[in-house]
Write an enzyme that holds these catalytic residues in place. Structure first.
Site, PDB file in Angstrom:
ATOM      1  N   LYS A   1       0.808  -1.229   0.000  1.00  0.00           N
ATOM      2  CA  LYS A   1       0.000   0.000   0.000  1.00  0.00           C
ATOM      3  C   LYS A   1       0.829   1.262   0.000  1.00  0.00           C
ATOM      4  O   LYS A   1       0.460   2.258  -0.605  1.00  0.00           O
ATOM      5  CB  LYS A   1      -0.980  -0.007   1.177  1.00  0.00           C
ATOM      6  CG  LYS A   1      -0.348  -0.359   2.515  1.00  0.00           C
ATOM      7  CD  LYS A   1      -0.695  -1.765   2.936  1.00  0.00           C
ATOM      8  CE  LYS A   1       0.259  -2.249   3.999  1.00  0.00           C
ATOM      9  NZ  LYS A   1      -0.243  -3.333   4.807  1.00  0.00           N
TER      10      LYS A   1
ATOM     11  N   VAL B   1      -5.386  -3.326   0.166  1.00  0.00           N
ATOM     12  CA  VAL B   1      -6.422  -2.731   1.025  1.00  0.00           C
ATOM     13  C   VAL B   1      -7.428  -3.809   1.389  1.00  0.00           C
ATOM     14  O   VAL B   1      -7.952  -4.501   0.512  1.00  0.00           O
ATOM     15  CB  VAL B   1      -7.180  -1.577   0.319  1.00  0.00           C
ATOM     16  CG1 VAL B   1      -8.095  -0.861   1.301  1.00  0.00           C
ATOM     17  CG2 VAL B   1      -6.227  -0.591  -0.339  1.00  0.00           C
TER      18      VAL B   1
ATOM     19  N   ILE C   1     -10.532  -9.264   1.572  1.00  0.00           N
ATOM     20  CA  ILE C   1     -11.844  -8.810   1.064  1.00  0.00           C
ATOM     21  C   ILE C   1     -11.712  -8.453  -0.422  1.00  0.00           C
ATOM     22  O   ILE C   1     -10.799  -7.716  -0.788  1.00  0.00           O
ATOM     23  CB  ILE C   1     -12.328  -7.546   1.813  1.00  0.00           C
ATOM     24  CG1 ILE C   1     -12.310  -7.745   3.321  1.00  0.00           C
ATOM     25  CG2 ILE C   1     -13.710  -7.127   1.336  1.00  0.00           C
ATOM     26  CD1 ILE C   1     -12.550  -6.463   4.115  1.00  0.00           C
TER      27      ILE C   1
ATOM     28  N   GLY D   1       0.617 -11.991  12.967  1.00  0.00           N
ATOM     29  CA  GLY D   1       1.004 -11.608  11.597  1.00  0.00           C
ATOM     30  C   GLY D   1       0.139 -10.506  11.021  1.00  0.00           C
ATOM     31  O   GLY D   1       0.037 -10.368   9.803  1.00  0.00           O
TER      32      GLY D   1
ATOM     33  N   GLU E   1       2.444  -4.365  10.778  1.00  0.00           N
ATOM     34  CA  GLU E   1       3.564  -4.048   9.891  1.00  0.00           C
ATOM     35  C   GLU E   1       4.872  -4.338  10.634  1.00  0.00           C
ATOM     36  O   GLU E   1       4.894  -4.329  11.873  1.00  0.00           O
ATOM     37  CB  GLU E   1       3.514  -2.561   9.514  1.00  0.00           C
ATOM     38  CG  GLU E   1       2.295  -2.176   8.708  1.00  0.00           C
ATOM     39  CD  GLU E   1       2.175  -2.974   7.427  1.00  0.00           C
ATOM     40  OE1 GLU E   1       3.098  -2.956   6.608  1.00  0.00           O
ATOM     41  OE2 GLU E   1       1.147  -3.642   7.253  1.00  0.00           O
TER      42      GLU E   1
ATOM     43  N   ASP F   1      -0.690   3.474   7.758  1.00  0.00           N
ATOM     44  CA  ASP F   1      -1.170   2.354   6.939  1.00  0.00           C
ATOM     45  C   ASP F   1      -2.595   2.635   6.432  1.00  0.00           C
ATOM     46  O   ASP F   1      -2.886   2.476   5.246  1.00  0.00           O
ATOM     47  CB  ASP F   1      -1.118   1.069   7.782  1.00  0.00           C
ATOM     48  CG  ASP F   1      -1.622  -0.148   7.031  1.00  0.00           C
ATOM     49  OD1 ASP F   1      -0.828  -0.772   6.308  1.00  0.00           O
ATOM     50  OD2 ASP F   1      -2.819  -0.475   7.168  1.00  0.00           O
TER      51      ASP F   1
ATOM     52  N   LYS G   1      -3.990   3.291   2.496  1.00  0.00           N
ATOM     53  CA  LYS G   1      -5.113   2.528   1.928  1.00  0.00           C
ATOM     54  C   LYS G   1      -6.230   3.465   1.468  1.00  0.00           C
ATOM     55  O   LYS G   1      -6.816   3.272   0.400  1.00  0.00           O
ATOM     56  CB  LYS G   1      -5.623   1.525   2.961  1.00  0.00           C
ATOM     57  CG  LYS G   1      -4.611   0.405   3.231  1.00  0.00           C
ATOM     58  CD  LYS G   1      -4.966  -0.386   4.469  1.00  0.00           C
ATOM     59  CE  LYS G   1      -4.065  -1.585   4.658  1.00  0.00           C
ATOM     60  NZ  LYS G   1      -4.226  -2.222   5.977  1.00  0.00           N
TER      61      LYS G   1
HETATM   62  N1  HSE Z   1      -0.742  -4.076   9.049  1.00  0.00           N
HETATM   63  C1  HSE Z   1      -1.882  -4.154   8.179  1.00  0.00           C
HETATM   64  C2  HSE Z   1      -3.136  -4.140   9.017  1.00  0.00           C
HETATM   65  C3  HSE Z   1      -1.775  -5.405   7.380  1.00  0.00           C
HETATM   66  O1  HSE Z   1      -3.027  -4.352  10.226  1.00  0.00           O
HETATM   67  O2  HSE Z   1      -4.207  -3.898   8.498  1.00  0.00           O
HETATM   68  C4  HSE Z   1      -2.783  -5.505   6.277  1.00  0.00           C
HETATM   69  O3  HSE Z   1      -2.621  -4.484   5.332  1.00  0.00           O
END
Ligand code: HSE
Length: 333
Positions: free
Chosen positions: A107, A134, A138, A189, A192, A203, A207
């Site tokens: 992104k 993004v 989905i 996971g 970032e 982030d 997006k």
């Molecule tokens: N670090 C991002 C989040 C990962 O938590 O949404 C997915 O883009």
């Protein structure tokens, strides 16, 4: 159905790249049966050969050089899963210029270089796909593409960061401390590599800029987003919102005001009668409002290796099937 073998190159085999390799290995037969595309990972660019072996790929495909990837005619599609602006953005551009289809989850690189990358894809006659950038798993870009074929989109509003939504949910429902919830999001996971990008709203701003650029048909830079993260949100505010039947959520919104797009990312109180108050954990939801279709809400897992890899591998298949027809239309600012 006759199958066609398609070579894929992975740039980066971290959490997301590794999940892509596993998805291709585990779902290769299903993908082939349903789409006629047999995916084979031909190259894996990674810092260490051990990591390539760890994700189940043959060591001889490991490389540290982009030129090895670009010079390999059997690798038709480059999947970028490195993250960060550079060198990823340059690698995306060079891959398109070398005649590869490109799939990315990045992104930041897209939000900052969208018009240039879109132009390179059209010039090269190749696909540039970014479903996973993004909303994780989905099918947001596919839906937006469909809506935008007919509608004028004037409003986009939603929750687009899984990490912050996970933290806010755990704080509200379990009384978990902020730092502990963040650690858990990292372990799962979602976060970032540097979680500042999540918790400070960068982030979400990247997006939102991507979504708004697609709706506007021209590049809207992430610097235009009025951005506040969740680090100032207190357990008291979270608790109070819950006692009022709502929730504090990191809301991203883009609205067309006359000719001008207004973009904002900030923690907001969302009342209980708003769908977004009920989006929990790593889930995201985005409402897109078109002038013909009205409001459309898309909901699903916005972060996590498996949903993200699902979106990326679907993009790989779409790139093979539809090529440049799926390059985005984003003019320079
Ligand atoms: N670090 C991002 C989040 C990962 O938590 O949404 C997915 O883009």
């Amino acid at each position: 159905m006759a199958s066609r073998e398609v070579g894929v190159a992975l740039l980066g085999v971290g959490t997301v790249g590794g999940a892509v390799a596993r998805t291709i290995a585990e779902r290769g037969d299903v993908i082939e049966a349903r789409t006629g595309v047999r995916l084979v990972v031909r190259r894996a660019m990674a810092r260490s050969r051990e990591r390539v072996i760890q994700v189940g790929l043959p060591p001889e495909i490991a490389t540290t050089e982009l030129d090895d990837v670009l010079g390999d005619d059997r690798a038709e599609i480059v999947v970028e899963a490195m993250g960060g602006e550079e060198p990823a953005a340059s690698y995306l551009l060079r891959s398109l210029q070398a005649g590869k289809h490109v799939v990315t989850a990045n992104k930041e690189a897209l939000a900052k270089h969208f018009a240039e990358l879109a132009a390179a894809a059209h010039a090269a006659g190749r696909a540039l796909l970014f479903e996973a950038s993004v909303g994780g798993g989905i099918p947001l870009m596919a839906s937006l593409r469909q809506i935008l074929a007919v509608n004028r989109v004037s409003r986009i509003r939603g929750i687009v960061n899984g990490t912050t939504n996970y933290i806010l949910t755990q704080m509200a429902e379990q009384g978990t401390a902020y730092a502990e919830a963040l650690q858990e999001a990292q372990r799962l996971g979602y976060a970032e590599p540097d979680p500042t990008a999540d918790v400070e709203g960068y982030d979400a701003a990247y997006k939102l800029a991507i979504l708004a650029s697609l709706a506007a048909g021209r590049h809207i830079r992430p610097e235009r987003v009025d951005r506040t993260g969740i680090t100032g949100v207190t357990p008291e505010q979270v608790g109070e919102a819950r006692s009022r039947g709502g929730a504090i959520k990191l809301i991203a919104s883009a609205e067309l005001d006359g000719e001008e797009w207004r973009l904002r990312v900030a923690p907001e109180f969302v009342p209980g009668d708003d769908l977004l108050a009920h989006v929990r954990l790593n889930f995201n939801a985005v409402e897109i409002t078109g002038d013909r279709v009205g409001p459309v809400v898309l909901y699903g897992q916005g972060a996590g290796p498996q949903p993200t890899a699902s979106a990326i591998v679907s993009d790989i298949v779409d790139a093979v099937r539809f090529g440049v027809a799926l390059a985005p239309h984003v003019a320079p600012e």
